[in-house]
Structure formats: C-alpha cells, structure tokens
Design an enzyme around this catalytic site. Structure first.
Site, mmCIF file in Angstrom:
data_model
loop_
_atom_site.group_PDB
_atom_site.id
_atom_site.type_symbol
_atom_site.label_atom_id
_atom_site.label_comp_id
_atom_site.label_asym_id
_atom_site.label_seq_id
_atom_site.Cartn_x
_atom_site.Cartn_y
_atom_site.Cartn_z
ATOM 1 C CB THR A 293 4.441 -3.158 5.700
ATOM 2 O OG1 THR A 293 3.425 -2.427 6.384
ATOM 3 C CG2 THR A 293 4.577 -4.537 6.307
ATOM 4 C CG LEU A 294 8.217 -4.963 0.672
ATOM 5 C CD1 LEU A 294 8.232 -6.391 1.223
ATOM 6 C CD2 LEU A 294 7.740 -4.967 -0.776
ATOM 7 C CG ASP B 273 -1.991 0.959 1.317
ATOM 8 O OD1 ASP B 273 -2.385 1.504 0.286
ATOM 9 O OD2 ASP B 273 -2.454 1.243 2.434
ATOM 10 C CB THR B 274 2.154 3.599 2.595
ATOM 11 O OG1 THR B 274 2.575 2.649 3.584
ATOM 12 C CG2 THR B 274 0.774 4.125 2.925
HETATM 13 P P1 IMP Z 1 1.737 -0.492 3.785
HETATM 14 O O1 IMP Z 1 2.740 -0.585 4.877
HETATM 15 O O2 IMP Z 1 0.986 0.801 3.781
HETATM 16 O O3 IMP Z 1 2.304 -0.831 2.416
HETATM 17 O O4 IMP Z 1 0.605 -1.525 4.117
HETATM 18 C C1 IMP Z 1 0.779 -2.829 3.968
HETATM 19 C C2 IMP Z 1 -0.190 -3.624 4.833
HETATM 20 O O5 IMP Z 1 -1.438 -2.936 5.089
HETATM 21 C C3 IMP Z 1 -0.538 -4.856 4.076
HETATM 22 O O6 IMP Z 1 0.391 -5.887 4.312
HETATM 23 C C4 IMP Z 1 -1.918 -5.170 4.611
HETATM 24 O O7 IMP Z 1 -1.801 -5.892 5.811
HETATM 25 C C5 IMP Z 1 -2.515 -3.822 4.901
HETATM 26 N N1 IMP Z 1 -3.359 -3.358 3.769
HETATM 27 C C6 IMP Z 1 -3.117 -2.300 2.964
HETATM 28 N N2 IMP Z 1 -4.095 -2.143 2.056
HETATM 29 C C7 IMP Z 1 -4.962 -3.154 2.273
HETATM 30 C C8 IMP Z 1 -6.215 -3.531 1.663
HETATM 31 O O8 IMP Z 1 -6.711 -2.929 0.692
HETATM 32 N N3 IMP Z 1 -6.830 -4.632 2.184
HETATM 33 C C9 IMP Z 1 -6.322 -5.340 3.230
HETATM 34 N N4 IMP Z 1 -5.174 -5.020 3.833
HETATM 35 C C10 IMP Z 1 -4.498 -3.926 3.371
#
Ligand code: IMP
Ligand code: MG
Length: 175
Positions: A107-108, A103-104
C-alpha cells in the site's frame, strides 16, 4: 460477535510516541512554508488527528483512500487501487504521508509512487506501526511509531472488519 483483545500498545505509550514524532517532524520541517499531511483512510484518521494537533509548523490536511482488489483485509497480492484522491495539487509542496500500519508494504509503496509522480517538493512517509516480519516490499519509512509482531491489531483507528476502530489502546485480536 466477541473478539478477544490483548493490549499491545497502551494509550499512554501511543500519546508519548506521537509527541516524539511530532517533535521530529517539527524539527525537520522548520522554516518550510507549509507541510501537507496526507492521511490514508480510514485507519490513520485518529493518528493523523493527534499528530496534526501536536505539530507547530504550518500544516494542511488531505485524505486519500485506497483499496486492495477483492476487498481483502490485506494487500498480499500487491494489487491496490485509488478510491479517493486528494483535493489539491501537491506539485511543489512538501508532503508527508501518514499511515496507520505498514504490513506487506504494498500500500505505502503504491502511494509513494503515485504521489512522487506528481512532483512534490519533498515526499516522506510516517507510519504509527510496522510489522517487519511481514515485509514484502522495501519501502522507506521516515517516521515510525512502533515495530510490532505479526499479529492483527485494532484500535486507535485500526479495525478488524470495521470493529474496534475507536478503542483508545492498540490491541492484538485473537481470531
Ligand atoms: P500492506 O499493503 O500489506 O502494507 O497493508 C497495509 C494496510 O492493511 C494498512 O493500511 C491497513 O489498512 C491494513 N492492515 C494491515 N495489517 C493490519 C492490522 O494488523 N490491523 C488493521 N489493519 C491492518
Ligand atoms: Mg491503512
């Protein structure tokens, strides 16, 4: 509670894309003694199960779990912490992180930094889904299933407040 769901990626499209990704991974890691697949709980558990079974190279399964501070649904603040670590040392191992969705990207990005510091022989990332419109961190993705629009998706392991995780299709939820 009723959520309105619209299918975004059908089970048939998921199945064929997972097979494509497995072929790519098989080709890239041909001859490697063992690939360590690290699934990011909970969202990646179904994707990891299907991908791992579609591979033919020697492979091992590990899980890692992280959480955003404040238990929010997203990591927009960029604050991420480790709540479950892998059970074995990955130094000198070929490692592929398997995520449900980027998403953002926080996390990765956090996970790749954490794992890289442990000196694996190689470290790559595979994610089933990515929301390019939401990217805040530029984190390289080696294997990507689908780019999707900025909508909340559920199914095939992904949840909305723990609901809809086991749906066979990936659906957009109207909140
Ligand atoms: P990031 O750190 O913003 O990239 O978010 C990653 C984490 O947020 C993912 O591994 C999911 O656990 C959660 N996430 C982000 N978008 C979604 C969505 O549309 N549906 C379900 N989980 C999401
Ligand atoms: Mg996840």
């Amino acid at each position: 509670m009723t959520d309105t769901l619209d299918t975004l990626v059908s089970r048939a499209d998921i199945e064929s894309r997972v097979a494509d990704l497995a072929r790519l991974v098989d080709t890239d890691y041909r001859g490697v003694d063992e690939l360590v697949l690290i699934g990011v709980l909970k969202g990646s558990f179904i994707f990891l199960a299907d991908l791992a079974r579609a591979l033919t190279i020697p492979r091992r399964i590990e899980f890692i779990s992280i959480s955003s501070y404040g238990d929010r649904e997203s990591t927009e603040s960029g604050a991420v912490r480790l709540i479950l670590d892998v059970r074995h040392d990955i130094e000198g191992k070929h490692v592929l992180v398997v995520e449900d969705i980027v998403d953002t990207g926080h996390t990765l990005d956090y996970l790749m930094r954490l794992l890289r510091a442990r000196r694996p022989a190689s470290l790559k990332a595979c994610t089933l889904l990515r929301k390019p419109d939401r990217a805040e961190v530029d984190v390289p993705i080696d294997y990507l299933g689908f780019d999707i629009p900025d909508v909340w998706v559920v199914g095939y392991g992904l949840d909305f407040a723990e609901r809809h995780r086991t749906l066979p299709d990936i659906c957009a939820v109207r909140r």
